[in-house]
Structure formats: structure tokens, C-alpha cells
Design an enzyme around this catalytic site. Structure first.
Site, mmCIF file in Angstrom:
data_model
loop_
_atom_site.group_PDB
_atom_site.id
_atom_site.type_symbol
_atom_site.label_atom_id
_atom_site.label_comp_id
_atom_site.label_asym_id
_atom_site.label_seq_id
_atom_site.Cartn_x
_atom_site.Cartn_y
_atom_site.Cartn_z
ATOM 1 N N GLY A 64 9.688 -5.192 -21.475
ATOM 2 C CA GLY A 64 8.935 -6.306 -20.903
ATOM 3 C C GLY A 64 9.002 -7.569 -21.724
ATOM 4 O O GLY A 64 9.881 -7.725 -22.576
ATOM 5 N N ALA A 65 8.066 -8.501 -21.472
ATOM 6 C CA ALA A 65 8.121 -9.855 -22.047
ATOM 7 C C ALA A 65 9.513 -10.425 -21.759
ATOM 8 O O ALA A 65 10.235 -10.860 -22.649
ATOM 9 C CB ALA A 65 7.809 -9.858 -23.540
ATOM 10 N N GLY A 96 17.804 -12.863 -21.446
ATOM 11 C CA GLY A 96 18.622 -11.709 -21.860
ATOM 12 C C GLY A 96 18.396 -10.534 -20.928
ATOM 13 O O GLY A 96 19.345 -9.933 -20.403
ATOM 14 N N HIS A 97 17.117 -10.220 -20.683
ATOM 15 C CA HIS A 97 16.787 -9.119 -19.765
ATOM 16 C C HIS A 97 17.251 -9.453 -18.343
ATOM 17 O O HIS A 97 17.805 -8.610 -17.647
ATOM 18 C CB HIS A 97 15.274 -8.896 -19.706
ATOM 19 N N GLY A 131 21.855 -4.322 -23.323
ATOM 20 C CA GLY A 131 22.368 -5.542 -23.944
ATOM 21 C C GLY A 131 22.968 -5.237 -25.315
ATOM 22 O O GLY A 131 22.399 -4.468 -26.090
ATOM 23 N N SER A 141 15.142 -13.083 -27.783
ATOM 24 C CA SER A 141 14.395 -11.877 -28.122
ATOM 25 C C SER A 141 12.926 -12.122 -27.821
ATOM 26 O O SER A 141 12.428 -13.237 -28.023
ATOM 27 C CB SER A 141 14.563 -11.562 -29.609
ATOM 28 N N SER A 142 12.248 -11.085 -27.378
ATOM 29 C CA SER A 142 10.807 -11.220 -27.117
ATOM 30 C C SER A 142 10.084 -11.563 -28.420
ATOM 31 O O SER A 142 9.011 -12.167 -28.401
ATOM 32 C CB SER A 142 10.248 -9.915 -26.553
ATOM 33 N N ARG A 143 10.667 -11.170 -29.561
ATOM 34 C CA ARG A 143 10.011 -11.408 -30.854
ATOM 35 C C ARG A 143 10.170 -12.853 -31.329
ATOM 36 O O ARG A 143 9.479 -13.259 -32.265
ATOM 37 C CB ARG A 143 10.549 -10.447 -31.917
HETATM 38 P P1 AMP Z 1 13.918 -4.705 -25.012
HETATM 39 O O1 AMP Z 1 12.953 -5.164 -23.990
HETATM 40 O O2 AMP Z 1 13.906 -5.478 -26.272
HETATM 41 O O3 AMP Z 1 13.860 -3.209 -25.229
HETATM 42 O O4 AMP Z 1 15.343 -4.965 -24.375
HETATM 43 C C1 AMP Z 1 15.706 -4.397 -23.142
HETATM 44 C C2 AMP Z 1 17.178 -4.572 -22.932
HETATM 45 O O5 AMP Z 1 17.496 -5.956 -22.926
HETATM 46 C C3 AMP Z 1 18.002 -3.945 -24.063
HETATM 47 O O6 AMP Z 1 19.165 -3.331 -23.506
HETATM 48 C C4 AMP Z 1 18.359 -5.129 -24.898
HETATM 49 O O7 AMP Z 1 19.544 -4.967 -25.641
HETATM 50 C C5 AMP Z 1 18.528 -6.194 -23.839
HETATM 51 N N1 AMP Z 1 18.415 -7.527 -24.430
HETATM 52 C C6 AMP Z 1 17.403 -8.009 -25.192
HETATM 53 N N2 AMP Z 1 17.673 -9.257 -25.608
HETATM 54 C C7 AMP Z 1 18.893 -9.568 -25.101
HETATM 55 C C8 AMP Z 1 19.745 -10.713 -25.178
HETATM 56 N N3 AMP Z 1 19.391 -11.799 -25.871
HETATM 57 N N4 AMP Z 1 20.925 -10.670 -24.539
HETATM 58 C C9 AMP Z 1 21.294 -9.578 -23.834
HETATM 59 N N5 AMP Z 1 20.550 -8.465 -23.727
HETATM 60 C C10 AMP Z 1 19.367 -8.458 -24.344
#
Ligand code: AMP
Length: 275
Positions: A24-25, A29-30, A139, A177-179
Site C-alpha cells: 500500500g501507500a 512505482g506500484h 518491481g 518508495s513509500s518510505r
Molecule cells: P511494497 O509496497 O514496497 O512492498 O512494493 C510492492 C511492489 O512494488 C514490489 O514489487 C516493489 O518492488 C514494487 N515497487 C516499489 N517501488 C517501486 C518503484 N519505484 N519502481 C518499481 N517498482 C516498485
């Protein structure tokens, strides 16, 4: 009713399904993963679950951003058909079965965040079993996670194909990044240096004339990161499949970096011979 006679048609007739696991968030990218899934599959499921199993003690599980309504709307706009938001407690409480993917999960993120990849692999396995998609979208931002999930899929024979998608960046190069939301204005101004230095290190490694020069480039650029105020966990050259260190500058070599800016941990990576 339809009568179907060819293998190609029967595959098409039942439709293909894509799955995008997230915490989420949601950001671009997502959304790029959801859009890719939509363009390649007939049905798209997104999961939103801040997975407690992949956070270590003292990490940011409690304060990780949660924005259910906004996220649900963003999913819909990007083309999702189903959003799976399991109950945070019920989905993992009492979870006594865990998936450990050896080797590839041992170093770097695995070393610094003990139990992290067991938490990831366990939840991804549960989600794969529940969602039953043909394709799963990840990603390359989390490249070691991609390698861990790829090994799990291969060795546990999950009937799913992985689609590993490019990193989406802010205009100044910072990987989304969500962070990133945790960064102060001052830290946000420094943050793009992480990617800039990764690029410079890549050039140096590419042009290195010996393995000793590869190692000394990594040391030099680690120091440069420190000079900019990053607290560096690692800057390393690894094999993209095994996530073991390498000094061979080949098609499978990837530069990976993890560093803190204040309390915020940023990661990034770049293939040495890629774009
Ligand atoms: P997360 O919510 O951080 O667990 O990310 C969910 C998915 O989104 C994972 O496969 C991540 O690698 C992908 N992801 C997060 N940030 C990016 C980004 N900047 N570009 C591409 N994929 C991303």
C-alpha cells in the site's frame, strides 16, 4: 457456450490473470506494475497488506503509511479488478509455517534484516495460493526480493510466471518508495545522490581494468556516500540470481546499495551493463 478446439484458443478462452502484491501507500512505482498487469492480463488482482512478518523489531511496521481509501481508488484507476486487503491481524496470527529460501536470502537485506525474507516468502506463498494468478508483477526496486521470490517459485514449483518490472524514479533520479515520505526537506535534497553515485560507481566498475580496481571503486564510492551524509549499509556488486558478491563485470552483475539518511533507509540498484 463456446466450443474450443485449439490449445491457443483454450488458453485464451479462460483468460489470463495478473497479480500485484503491495504494502500500500501506492505511488507511481506500484501503479506501473498494475498498469503493466492490466495491459498483459484479462484480470488483475492487487493485494494491499502491510506484512508484519517482514518487519524486524524496531523497524517501521507501526508507522508504515496506511491509506486504504486513496489506495483503493488508485488501484481502480490503474485498472485493477480486485483489491485484496486481508485483515492485518487475522492473516498472520498464529502463522507457524514459514518459507525459507536459502542462499539468495542470506546476505545484504537478509543479513541486515534477519527474518525479513522469510516473512516476504511466507506471505507471497500464501498470496500466490489464494490469488492463483498466471503472472505476478514485482518491481526491480527490490531486486533481492525478486531473486528470493524467483527461487521460491522455481523450487516450490508455483504455477506462476514472474514479471520483473523496471524501477520508476522521481525526475531527479530518486527511486520511488513509500518510505521517501519520511525524509525531511533537507534529506530529500540529498537523497538523489544515492542514484547519482550508483551511476558513477557503475561507470567506474565498467571501466575497471582488474578485480582489484572493482573493489577499490566500491570502497571509493562508499566513502563518497558517507561524505554526503549517508550511513551506508552496503554498496556491493552481486550476481543478480544468487545475490552473492562478485567481481566479474558481466550481464548478471548488479550494483546494489542500501543507506540511511537520518532514520530513513533507502535502497537502490542498477545492472552494471544495463541502461
Ligand atoms: P511494497 O509496497 O514496497 O512492498 O512494493 C510492492 C511492489 O512494488 C514490489 O514489487 C516493489 O518492488 C514494487 N515497487 C516499489 N517501488 C517501486 C518503484 N519505484 N519502481 C518499481 N517498482 C516498485
Amino acid at each position: 457456450m463456446k466450443i474450443v478446439r485449439s490449445v491457443a484458443d483454450i488458453k485464451r478462452a479462460s483468460g489470463s490473470s495478473g497479480f500485484v502484491p503491495t504494502m500500500g501507500a501506492l505511488h507511481e512505482g506500484h501503479l506501473s506494475l498494475i498498469r503493466a498487469a492490466k495491459s498483459e492480463c484479462d484480470h488483475v488482482t492487487v493485494s494491499i497488506f502491510v506484512n508484519p512478518l517482514q518487519f524486524g523489531p524496531g523497524e517501521d511496521y507501526e508507522r508504515y503509511p496506511r491509506r486504504e481509501d486513496e489506495d483503493a481508488q488508485a488501484c481502480e484507476e490503474a485498472g485493477a479488478d480486485i483489491v485484496f486487503m486481508p485483515d492485518a491481524k487475522k492473516f498472520t496470527t498464529g502463522q507457524g509455517t514459514s518459507v525459507h529460501v536459502s542462499g539468495v536470502s542470506e546476505l545484504y537485506e537478509g543479513l541486515i534484516r534477519p527474518g525479513h525474507f522469510d516473512g516476504v516468502a511466507t506471505i507471497v506463498a500464501k498470496l500466490f495460493n489464494l490469488v492463483r494468478a498466471d503472472y505476478a508483477y514485482f518491481g526491480l526496486k527490490d531486486r533481492q526480493q525478486c531473486a528470493v521470490v524467483a527461487k521460491m517459485v522455481h523450487e516450490l514449483n508455483f504455477p506462476i510466471s514472474l514479471r520483473l518490472m523496471p524501477i520508476i524514479r522521481e525526475p531527479d533520479g530518486l527511486a520511488m518508495s513509500s518510505r521517501n515520505a519520511y525524509l525531511s526537506a533537507e534529506q530529500r535534497a540529498i537523497a538523489p545522490k544515492l542514484y547519482e553515485i550508483l551511476e558513477r560507481c557503475r561507470l567506474a566498475v565498467r571501466h575497471a581494468k582488474s578485480t582489484v580496481q572493482v573493489t577499490s571503486s566500491l570502497e571509493k564510492w562508499t566513502q563518497t556516500l558517507k561524505d554526503f551524509g549517508f550511513d551506508v549499509d552496503y554498496l556491493a556488486l552481486v550476481d543478480e540470481t544468487t545475490f552473492q558478491p562478485t567481481v566479474k563485470v558481466g550481464v548478471h552483475a548488479v550494483l546494489i546499495v542500501a543507506a540511511y539518511l537520518g532514520a530513513t533507509r533507502l535502497i537502490d540498484n542498477i545492472p552494471v551493463l544495463g541502461h
